[in-house]
Enzyme design. Structure first.
Site, short mmCIF file in Angstrom:
data_model
loop_
_atom_site.label_atom_id
_atom_site.label_comp_id
_atom_site.label_asym_id
_atom_site.label_seq_id
_atom_site.Cartn_x
_atom_site.Cartn_y
_atom_site.Cartn_z
CB CYS A 104 7.19 13.22 -14.32
SG CYS A 104 8.11 13.42 -12.79
CG HIS A 135 -2.01 -1.03 1.13
ND1 HIS A 135 -2.76 -1.42 2.23
CD2 HIS A 135 -2.47 -1.79 0.10
CE1 HIS A 135 -3.62 -2.35 1.87
NE2 HIS A 135 -3.46 -2.60 0.59
C1 BV8 Z 1 -7.98 -2.58 -5.49
C2 BV8 Z 1 -3.29 3.15 2.35
C3 BV8 Z 1 -8.12 -3.42 -7.71
C4 BV8 Z 1 -3.94 4.32 2.93
C5 BV8 Z 1 -4.98 1.49 2.28
C6 BV8 Z 1 -15.01 -0.06 -4.90
C7 BV8 Z 1 -14.15 0.60 -5.76
C8 BV8 Z 1 -12.80 0.26 -5.86
C9 BV8 Z 1 -12.30 -0.74 -5.05
C10 BV8 Z 1 -13.18 -1.37 -4.17
C11 BV8 Z 1 -14.51 -1.06 -4.09
N1 BV8 Z 1 -15.08 -1.85 -3.15
C12 BV8 Z 1 -14.13 -2.66 -2.63
C13 BV8 Z 1 -12.99 -2.38 -3.23
C14 BV8 Z 1 -11.72 -2.98 -3.00
C15 BV8 Z 1 -11.04 -2.09 -1.98
C16 BV8 Z 1 -11.46 -2.59 -0.62
O1 BV8 Z 1 -11.03 -3.66 -0.21
N2 BV8 Z 1 -12.31 -1.83 0.08
C17 BV8 Z 1 -12.75 -2.30 1.37
C18 BV8 Z 1 -12.94 -1.12 2.31
C19 BV8 Z 1 -14.05 -3.09 1.17
N3 BV8 Z 1 -9.62 -2.26 -2.19
C20 BV8 Z 1 -8.96 -1.39 -2.98
O2 BV8 Z 1 -9.44 -0.41 -3.46
C21 BV8 Z 1 -7.52 -1.79 -3.25
N4 BV8 Z 1 -7.30 -1.76 -4.67
O3 BV8 Z 1 -8.87 -3.31 -5.14
O4 BV8 Z 1 -7.55 -2.48 -6.82
C22 BV8 Z 1 -7.31 -4.69 -7.65
C23 BV8 Z 1 -7.87 -5.85 -7.10
C24 BV8 Z 1 -7.10 -7.02 -7.07
C25 BV8 Z 1 -5.80 -7.01 -7.55
C26 BV8 Z 1 -5.28 -5.83 -8.07
C27 BV8 Z 1 -6.04 -4.65 -8.12
C28 BV8 Z 1 -6.56 -0.82 -2.61
C29 BV8 Z 1 -6.70 -0.92 -1.10
C30 BV8 Z 1 -5.61 -0.10 -0.45
C31 BV8 Z 1 -6.21 1.10 0.24
N5 BV8 Z 1 -5.19 1.75 1.03
N6 BV8 Z 1 -3.97 2.02 2.91
C32 BV8 Z 1 -3.33 4.58 4.26
O5 BV8 Z 1 -2.77 3.69 4.93
O6 BV8 Z 1 -3.46 5.76 4.61
S1 BV8 Z 1 -5.95 0.38 3.12
C33 BV8 Z 1 -5.86 0.59 4.81
O7 BV8 Z 1 -6.52 -0.56 5.38
C34 BV8 Z 1 -4.51 0.52 5.43
O8 BV8 Z 1 -3.46 0.28 4.52
C35 BV8 Z 1 -4.60 -0.67 6.37
O9 BV8 Z 1 -3.40 -1.29 6.60
C36 BV8 Z 1 -5.49 -1.50 5.59
C37 BV8 Z 1 -6.06 -2.70 6.19
O10 BV8 Z 1 -6.45 -2.40 7.50
P1 BV8 Z 1 -5.72 -3.21 8.68
O11 BV8 Z 1 -4.26 -3.07 8.51
O12 BV8 Z 1 -6.29 -4.57 8.72
O13 BV8 Z 1 -6.12 -2.34 9.91
P2 BV8 Z 1 -7.49 -2.41 10.72
O14 BV8 Z 1 -7.54 -1.23 11.61
O15 BV8 Z 1 -8.61 -2.68 9.77
O16 BV8 Z 1 -7.32 -3.72 11.63
C38 BV8 Z 1 -6.35 -3.72 12.67
C39 BV8 Z 1 -6.35 -5.12 13.23
O17 BV8 Z 1 -5.31 -5.19 14.22
C40 BV8 Z 1 -7.65 -5.48 13.94
O18 BV8 Z 1 -8.02 -6.80 13.59
C41 BV8 Z 1 -7.28 -5.42 15.44
O19 BV8 Z 1 -7.98 -6.38 16.19
C42 BV8 Z 1 -5.82 -5.74 15.40
N7 BV8 Z 1 -5.06 -5.15 16.51
C43 BV8 Z 1 -5.25 -3.95 17.10
N8 BV8 Z 1 -4.33 -3.77 18.07
C44 BV8 Z 1 -3.53 -4.88 18.06
C45 BV8 Z 1 -3.99 -5.75 17.07
N9 BV8 Z 1 -3.42 -6.95 16.83
C46 BV8 Z 1 -2.36 -7.29 17.60
N10 BV8 Z 1 -1.86 -6.50 18.56
C47 BV8 Z 1 -2.41 -5.30 18.82
N11 BV8 Z 1 -1.89 -4.53 19.81
#
Ligand code: BV8
Length: 230
Positions: free
Chosen positions: A117, A106
């Site tokens: 560019c 990401h």
């Molecule tokens: C794509 C950068 C095609 C930003 C991020 C409509 C239109 C277009 C696309 C879509 C659409 N509908 C769905 C999609 C697909 C979309 C998607 O998945 N949407 C979701 C919301 C449904 N995905 C995309 O658009 C991706 N691109 O699909 O292109 C394609 C497909 C296939 C192959 C090629 C191309 C692009 C997605 C990337 C978006 N950018 N990040 C930024 O960081 O500012 S995503 C963002 O979420 C972050 O990167 C983050 O890392 C990521 C995932 O979240 P998590 O890391 O899991 O974090 P989260 O808070 O959710 O969970 C934390 C976990 O940790 C929890 O489980 C918690 O219990 C646990 N935890 C907490 N504390 C602890 C812990 N565990 C252990 N110890 C602790 N102490």
């Protein structure tokens, strides 16, 4: 020689003080994802998006890697087989925790990108919509981050690493964002054993053969110890 493939998410950096996204006080509860993590949001208000990433970049510079990051660095240096880390995180705590061979699917806060560019360079602490690109001088620079709707980086390398893996481990990710959330199903389809290390069961928990729950700074070093002893 087992090749271990590890996918990490925001949870591995939570205990370093960097916010997660979907926990109770997560980033997506404070900011509108559509405004700050989509190309459309950036086109509408680049200044707001730069401010969002400048704040996260500052947090990241001030944060320190935790025991989970350093345990993965130790695993990479001491495990006889290959250990590939694919991270959804945009911080550099894996690198600062001693890990190498990292795929930032990401993007990275420490990298800047020119939308005109495609030039990349080390990001300054503060980026702005007015700053010119060092290469083409156009004021069209952006954080080198993959936003929703954009193609994640190095997908070919990821699928190649998946096809060679003997174990797939997900650490600190809620399993909400694709294609990353789908990797566990790809691993299962190839008959690769899967393990989830998370604070609590993720949205894809049922797809994992095994799981250990607890804070990453406790369960990751313990798991690394077990792997290195086996
Ligand atoms: C794509 C950068 C095609 C930003 C991020 C409509 C239109 C277009 C696309 C879509 C659409 N509908 C769905 C999609 C697909 C979309 C998607 O998945 N949407 C979701 C919301 C449904 N995905 C995309 O658009 C991706 N691109 O699909 O292109 C394609 C497909 C296939 C192959 C090629 C191309 C692009 C997605 C990337 C978006 N950018 N990040 C930024 O960081 O500012 S995503 C963002 O979420 C972050 O990167 C983050 O890392 C990521 C995932 O979240 P998590 O890391 O899991 O974090 P989260 O808070 O959710 O969970 C934390 C976990 O940790 C929890 O489980 C918690 O219990 C646990 N935890 C907490 N504390 C602890 C812990 N565990 C252990 N110890 C602790 N102490």
């Amino acid at each position: 020689m087992t090749h271990i493939l590890i996918l990490t998410g925001a949870g591995i950096s939570a205990e370093s003080g960097l916010g997660t996204f979907r926990d109770v006080d997560g980033l997506w509860t404070k900011y509108d994802l559509d405004e700050v993590a989509t190309p459309e949001g950036f086109a509408r208000n680049p200044t707001l998006v730069h401010e969002f990433y400048n704040a996260r970049r500052a947090n990241c510079f001030d944060a320190t890697p935790n025991a989970a990051h350093t345990a993965l660095g130790r695993l990479q240096s001491e495990h006889a087989g290959r250990v590939t880390i694919i991270t959804q995180n945009v911080d550099d705590l894996h690198e600062r925790g001693g890990a190498t061979d990292i795929i930032h699917m990401h993007g990275e806060l420490r990298s800047a990108l020119c939308a005109n560019c495609d030039h990349r360079w080390p990001a300054p602490r503060e980026m702005s919509a007015e700053a010119p690109c060092p290469s083409c001088a156009e004021p069209n620079t952006r954080p080198d981050i993959v936003w929703f709707g954009e193609m994640p980086y190095r997908m070919e390398d990821i699928y190649a690493a998946l096809s060679e893996a003997d174990l797939f481990v997900a650490i600190g990710t809620s399993g909400n964002v694709y294609p990353a959330a789908g990797f566990v199903m790809e691993a299962r389809a190839m008959g690769i054993p899967t393990l989830e290390l998370n604070l609590e069961p993720s949205d894809t928990a049922s797809a994992f053969n095994e799981a250990r729950f607890g804070p990453a700074t406790q369960i990751v070093p313990g798991w690394v110890e077990d792997v290195l002893k086996s």
